[in-house]
Design an enzyme around this catalytic site. Structure first.
Site, PDB file in Angstrom:
ATOM      1  N   ASP A  31     -24.301  31.404   6.156  1.00 19.08           N
ATOM      2  CA  ASP A  31     -23.755  32.759   6.238  1.00 19.08           C
ATOM      3  C   ASP A  31     -22.263  32.692   5.855  1.00 19.08           C
ATOM      4  OD1 ASP A  31     -22.874  35.245   6.910  1.00 19.08           O
ATOM      5  OD2 ASP A  31     -23.516  35.183   9.008  1.00 19.08           O
ATOM      6  N   GLU A  81       1.298  14.163   1.621  1.00 19.84           N
ATOM      7  CA  GLU A  81       0.437  13.168   2.264  1.00 19.84           C
ATOM      8  C   GLU A  81      -0.673  12.764   1.309  1.00 19.84           C
ATOM      9  OE1 GLU A  81      -2.261  14.640   5.422  1.00 19.84           O
ATOM     10  OE2 GLU A  81      -1.060  16.465   5.351  1.00 19.84           O
ATOM     11  N   CYS A 113       1.012  16.909   7.499  1.00 16.18           N
ATOM     12  CA  CYS A 113       1.431  18.234   7.013  1.00 16.18           C
ATOM     13  C   CYS A 113       2.842  18.613   7.473  1.00 16.18           C
ATOM     14  CB  CYS A 113       0.441  19.299   7.485  1.00 16.18           C
ATOM     15  SG  CYS A 113      -1.249  18.887   7.093  1.00 16.18           S
ATOM     16  N   THR A 154     -12.419  23.407   4.123  1.00 17.94           N
ATOM     17  CA  THR A 154     -10.975  23.563   4.370  1.00 17.94           C
ATOM     18  C   THR A 154     -10.150  22.757   3.362  1.00 17.94           C
ATOM     19  OG1 THR A 154     -10.872  21.785   6.035  1.00 17.94           O
ATOM     20  CG2 THR A 154     -11.357  23.992   6.835  1.00 17.94           C
ATOM     21  N   SER A 203      -8.600  17.620  16.335  1.00 19.41           N
ATOM     22  CA  SER A 203      -7.456  18.102  15.543  1.00 19.41           C
ATOM     23  C   SER A 203      -7.060  19.516  15.967  1.00 19.41           C
ATOM     24  CB  SER A 203      -7.751  18.021  14.043  1.00 19.41           C
ATOM     25  OG  SER A 203      -8.656  19.024  13.624  1.00 19.41           O
ATOM     26  N   HIS A 235       1.607  26.543  10.428  1.00 15.18           N
ATOM     27  CA  HIS A 235       0.855  25.715   9.490  1.00 15.18           C
ATOM     28  C   HIS A 235      -0.590  26.219   9.494  1.00 15.18           C
ATOM     29  CE1 HIS A 235      -1.142  22.486   7.527  1.00 15.18           C
ATOM     30  NE2 HIS A 235      -1.745  22.073   8.637  1.00 15.18           N
ATOM     31  N   LYS A 244      -5.581  31.138  16.353  1.00 17.95           N
ATOM     32  CA  LYS A 244      -5.884  30.347  17.556  1.00 17.95           C
ATOM     33  C   LYS A 244      -4.592  29.870  18.219  1.00 17.95           C
ATOM     34  CE  LYS A 244     -10.133  27.976  16.000  1.00 17.95           C
ATOM     35  NZ  LYS A 244     -11.150  28.453  16.908  1.00 17.95           N
ATOM     36  N   ASN A 278      -6.234  24.822   2.310  1.00 18.63           N
ATOM     37  CA  ASN A 278      -5.198  23.999   2.940  1.00 18.63           C
ATOM     38  C   ASN A 278      -4.355  23.323   1.854  1.00 18.63           C
ATOM     39  OD1 ASN A 278      -3.648  22.598   4.743  1.00 18.63           O
ATOM     40  ND2 ASN A 278      -5.322  21.453   5.687  1.00 18.63           N
ATOM     41  N   SER A 310      -0.846  16.248  11.657  1.00 13.49           N
ATOM     42  CA  SER A 310      -1.734  15.423  12.476  1.00 13.49           C
ATOM     43  C   SER A 310      -1.143  14.045  12.666  1.00 13.49           C
ATOM     44  CB  SER A 310      -3.093  15.292  11.797  1.00 13.49           C
ATOM     45  OG  SER A 310      -3.780  16.509  11.863  1.00 13.49           O
TER      46      SER A 310
HETATM   47  N1  CAA Z   1     -19.876  34.367  11.510  1.00 11.95           N
HETATM   48  C1  CAA Z   1     -18.634  34.356  12.054  1.00 11.95           C
HETATM   49  N2  CAA Z   1     -18.066  33.215  12.587  1.00 11.95           N
HETATM   50  C2  CAA Z   1     -18.801  32.088  12.565  1.00 11.95           C
HETATM   51  C3  CAA Z   1     -20.094  32.052  12.016  1.00 11.95           C
HETATM   52  C4  CAA Z   1     -20.624  33.262  11.460  1.00 11.95           C
HETATM   53  N3  CAA Z   1     -21.839  33.300  10.896  1.00 11.95           N
HETATM   54  N4  CAA Z   1     -20.558  30.784  12.138  1.00 11.95           N
HETATM   55  C5  CAA Z   1     -19.583  30.068  12.760  1.00 11.95           C
HETATM   56  N5  CAA Z   1     -18.531  30.851  13.004  1.00 11.95           N
HETATM   57  C6  CAA Z   1     -17.259  30.481  13.637  1.00 11.95           C
HETATM   58  C7  CAA Z   1     -17.432  29.596  14.861  1.00 11.95           C
HETATM   59  O1  CAA Z   1     -17.763  30.359  16.008  1.00 11.95           O
HETATM   60  C8  CAA Z   1     -16.066  28.954  14.934  1.00 11.95           C
HETATM   61  O2  CAA Z   1     -15.157  29.878  15.508  1.00 11.95           O
HETATM   62  P1  CAA Z   1     -14.301  29.440  16.819  1.00 11.95           P
HETATM   63  O3  CAA Z   1     -13.494  28.251  16.382  1.00 11.95           O
HETATM   64  O4  CAA Z   1     -13.460  30.631  17.087  1.00 11.95           O
HETATM   65  O5  CAA Z   1     -15.280  29.101  17.877  1.00 11.95           O
HETATM   66  C9  CAA Z   1     -15.665  28.805  13.465  1.00 11.95           C
HETATM   67  O6  CAA Z   1     -16.532  29.669  12.717  1.00 11.95           O
HETATM   68  C10 CAA Z   1     -15.818  27.377  12.911  1.00 11.95           C
HETATM   69  O7  CAA Z   1     -17.132  26.971  13.110  1.00 11.95           O
HETATM   70  P2  CAA Z   1     -17.495  25.623  13.879  1.00 11.95           P
HETATM   71  O8  CAA Z   1     -16.926  25.600  15.235  1.00 11.95           O
HETATM   72  O9  CAA Z   1     -18.980  25.441  13.731  1.00 11.95           O
HETATM   73  O10 CAA Z   1     -16.685  24.508  13.156  1.00 11.95           O
HETATM   74  P3  CAA Z   1     -17.051  23.488  12.000  1.00 11.95           P
HETATM   75  O11 CAA Z   1     -17.983  22.467  12.530  1.00 11.95           O
HETATM   76  O12 CAA Z   1     -17.418  24.192  10.772  1.00 11.95           O
HETATM   77  O13 CAA Z   1     -15.618  22.789  11.782  1.00 11.95           O
HETATM   78  C11 CAA Z   1     -13.289  22.493  11.558  1.00 11.95           C
HETATM   79  C12 CAA Z   1     -14.405  23.530  11.750  1.00 11.95           C
HETATM   80  C13 CAA Z   1     -13.248  21.562  12.755  1.00 11.95           C
HETATM   81  C14 CAA Z   1     -11.972  23.218  11.461  1.00 11.95           C
HETATM   82  C15 CAA Z   1     -13.587  21.714  10.261  1.00 11.95           C
HETATM   83  O14 CAA Z   1     -13.535  22.579   9.174  1.00 11.95           O
HETATM   84  C16 CAA Z   1     -12.612  20.566  10.031  1.00 11.95           C
HETATM   85  O15 CAA Z   1     -12.796  19.450  10.535  1.00 11.95           O
HETATM   86  N6  CAA Z   1     -11.529  20.803   9.203  1.00 11.95           N
HETATM   87  C17 CAA Z   1     -10.527  19.788   8.887  1.00 11.95           C
HETATM   88  C18 CAA Z   1      -9.567  19.542  10.030  1.00 11.95           C
HETATM   89  C19 CAA Z   1      -8.669  20.728  10.289  1.00 11.95           C
HETATM   90  O16 CAA Z   1      -8.414  21.564   9.453  1.00 11.95           O
HETATM   91  N7  CAA Z   1      -8.122  20.768  11.519  1.00 11.95           N
HETATM   92  C20 CAA Z   1      -7.164  21.786  11.903  1.00 11.95           C
HETATM   93  C21 CAA Z   1      -6.123  21.273  12.861  1.00 11.95           C
HETATM   94  S1  CAA Z   1      -5.358  19.794  12.221  1.00 11.95           S
HETATM   95  C22 CAA Z   1      -4.170  20.347  11.124  1.00 11.95           C
HETATM   96  O17 CAA Z   1      -3.803  21.470  11.150  1.00 11.95           O
HETATM   97  C23 CAA Z   1      -3.639  19.373  10.107  1.00 11.95           C
HETATM   98  C24 CAA Z   1      -4.335  19.603   8.818  1.00 11.95           C
HETATM   99  O18 CAA Z   1      -3.865  20.353   7.993  1.00 11.95           O
HETATM  100  C25 CAA Z   1      -5.587  18.903   8.574  1.00 11.95           C
END
Ligand code: CAA
Length: 389
Positions: A31, A81, A113, A154, A203, A235, A244, A278, A310
């Site tokens: 979706d 990075e 970052c 991302t 993270s 960021h 968040k 990103n 990070s």
């Molecule tokens: N409709 C609306 N929302 C939906 C949905 C749908 N059909 N399906 C899922 N979602 C929502 C979920 O509810 C969730 O929202 P919440 O966080 O508010 O609960 C959101 O979409 C993400 O879904 P998941 O929780 O299932 O997450 P995921 O397994 O897809 O992983 C992530 C998300 C952890 C960010 C992943 O993309 C990731 O590992 N990214 C790389 C790391 C990253 O960006 N970390 C951020 C902090 S670290 C940092 O900032 C440094 C950097 O640049 C890396």
């Protein structure tokens, strides 16, 4: 009275190609709301085989040097990075591409970052010692994650270049900044890997607690209360992360922010990153560019900035927007860099991803793809050969 120091010019760049999240979701049988709403992303920039962090950096920096020249250019600080060499600073490739003076110090900085914020503070220190100095900071990154992982959505790529000087035209740095550093294993990239190792859940929670701790330090050092800020730039690894973090910050201070309040505080900062993905070091400064371009009249307004890298380091700092700043923005070219990208389908994206794998080739001619002003033409005997168009 101390000399005002800050951002005098700000310019951005991104890649030749773009992948829409709708395309990604379709091929994953997912979706698309997970991307559009869940993480707040609509598209991500994808590099061509002849683009890298150097070509992005040169494209972002060239208009600044065209406008201001290179007189008194004390230093060029490139934060990344996703560097292309373990030893040589990426900025040295700009020496020939941008005709930098031999009297300019060139160095590369790294802390995930966060690196460009360290560069900005180092630049401010250099200028405080000698106000005639000007420092060019360039944040440039290509975010690649393993295919078919949650992090894949991302990815992204962009550069932000900014000239730091005394008596800045765009934004003046405020003196207080709050710092947080800790040894955390949330995201890192060992030398032998093309892609990071990431604990996505950790993270996100690390980012939230680092934001809180950096703000606590900022307040303890005499920084402004949250109510005084006109806007908040975070960021943005994905734009929902800013929501968040801001919600967390307000809640830990007793607030119960609605989505409307959060959007009022940071909605205008997400416009570019939502479409670029990103860009690691550049992401915070693209949030600032988006705010300045799209956020209404901010002259005289205090703006909060939260930088997170990070590993982890975070810094909460602030600036005030200068009267007349709009005359110095690059809104049209910022919008153009986004709208001029070429959309690609899923198969082309996978093909480009494989082409972007570093490998160990010491000799390689790059096919001509990018329509940008600079390209990586070849790797010849381990030398990276760039050309300006
Ligand atoms: N409709 C609306 N929302 C939906 C949905 C749908 N059909 N399906 C899922 N979602 C929502 C979920 O509810 C969730 O929202 P919440 O966080 O508010 O609960 C959101 O979409 C993400 O879904 P998941 O929780 O299932 O997450 P995921 O397994 O897809 O992983 C992530 C998300 C952890 C960010 C992943 O993309 C990731 O590992 N990214 C790389 C790391 C990253 O960006 N970390 C951020 C902090 S670290 C940092 O900032 C440094 C950097 O640049 C890396």
């Amino acid at each position: 009275m101390t000399t005002p120091i800050g951002i005098h010019d700000l310019s951005t760049a991104t890649t030749n190609y773009v992948l829409e999240h709708a395309t990604l979701a379709h091929h994953q049988g997912r979706d698309v709301a997970k991307y559009h709403k869940g993480i707040g992303q609509e598209a991500m920039s994808i590099p061509a085989p002849d683009e890298d962090i150097v070509t992005l950096a040169a494209t972002a920096a060239a208009p600044i040097l065209d406008r201001h020249g290179s007189n008194n250019l004390d230093s060029v600080l490139v934060a990344t990075e996703t560097g292309v060499d373990q030893s040589k600073a990426a900025g040295l490739h700009l020496h020939s591409l941008l005709d930098l003076p031999r009297t300019t110090r060139v160095v590369e900085l790294k802390q995930a970052c966060y690196g460009a914020t360290a560069a900005l503070q180092f630049a401010a220190g250099l200028i405080a010692c000698e106000p005639r100095r000007r420092v060019l900071v360039i944040a440039t990154d290509i975010a690649r994650y393993d295919l078919d992982t949650p992090a894949e959505a991302t990815q992204g790529a962009a550069a932000a270049a900014f000239l730091v000087s005394a008596h800045p035209a765009i934004a003046q740095l405020e003196p207080v900044s709050g710092i947080y550093s800790a040894d955390i294993g949330d995201f890192w990239r060992p030398n032998y890997r093309d892609t990071p190792v990431v604990d996505g859940g950790l993270s996100v929670t690390s980012y939230l607690s680092a934001t809180n701790d950096a703000f606590t330090d900022y307040r303890e050092k005499g920084g402004r209360p949250l109510e005084q800020f006109a806007a908040f730039c975070y960021h943005q690894p994905f734009t929902e992360m800013a929501y968040k973090a801001h919600k967390h910050l307000l809640q830990t201070r007793g607030g119960t922010p609605t989505r409307e309040v959060l959007t009022g505080d940071l909605g205008a900062t997400t416009g570019y990153n939502r479409l670029l993905g990103n860009s690691y070091t550049a992401s915070l400064y693209l949030a600032l560019a988006s705010l300045l371009d799209r956020g209404g009249d901010l002259a005289g307004a205090p703006i909060a900035l939260l930088s997170y890298g990070s590993g982890a380091v975070a810094e909460f700092f602030s600036c005030t927007v200068m009267p007349g700043y709009r005359d110095h923005l690059r809104t049209a070219s910022n919008e153009h860099m986004i709208s001029s990208r070429k959309p690609i389908g899923y198969h082309k994206y996978r093909e480009l991803y494989q082409a972007g794998t570093t490998g160990s080739e010491s000799n390689r001619t790059m096919p001509e793809h990018t329509e940008g002003p600079f390209r990586l033409a070849a790797i010849d005997g381990h030398h990276r050969l760039y050309e300006a168009r």
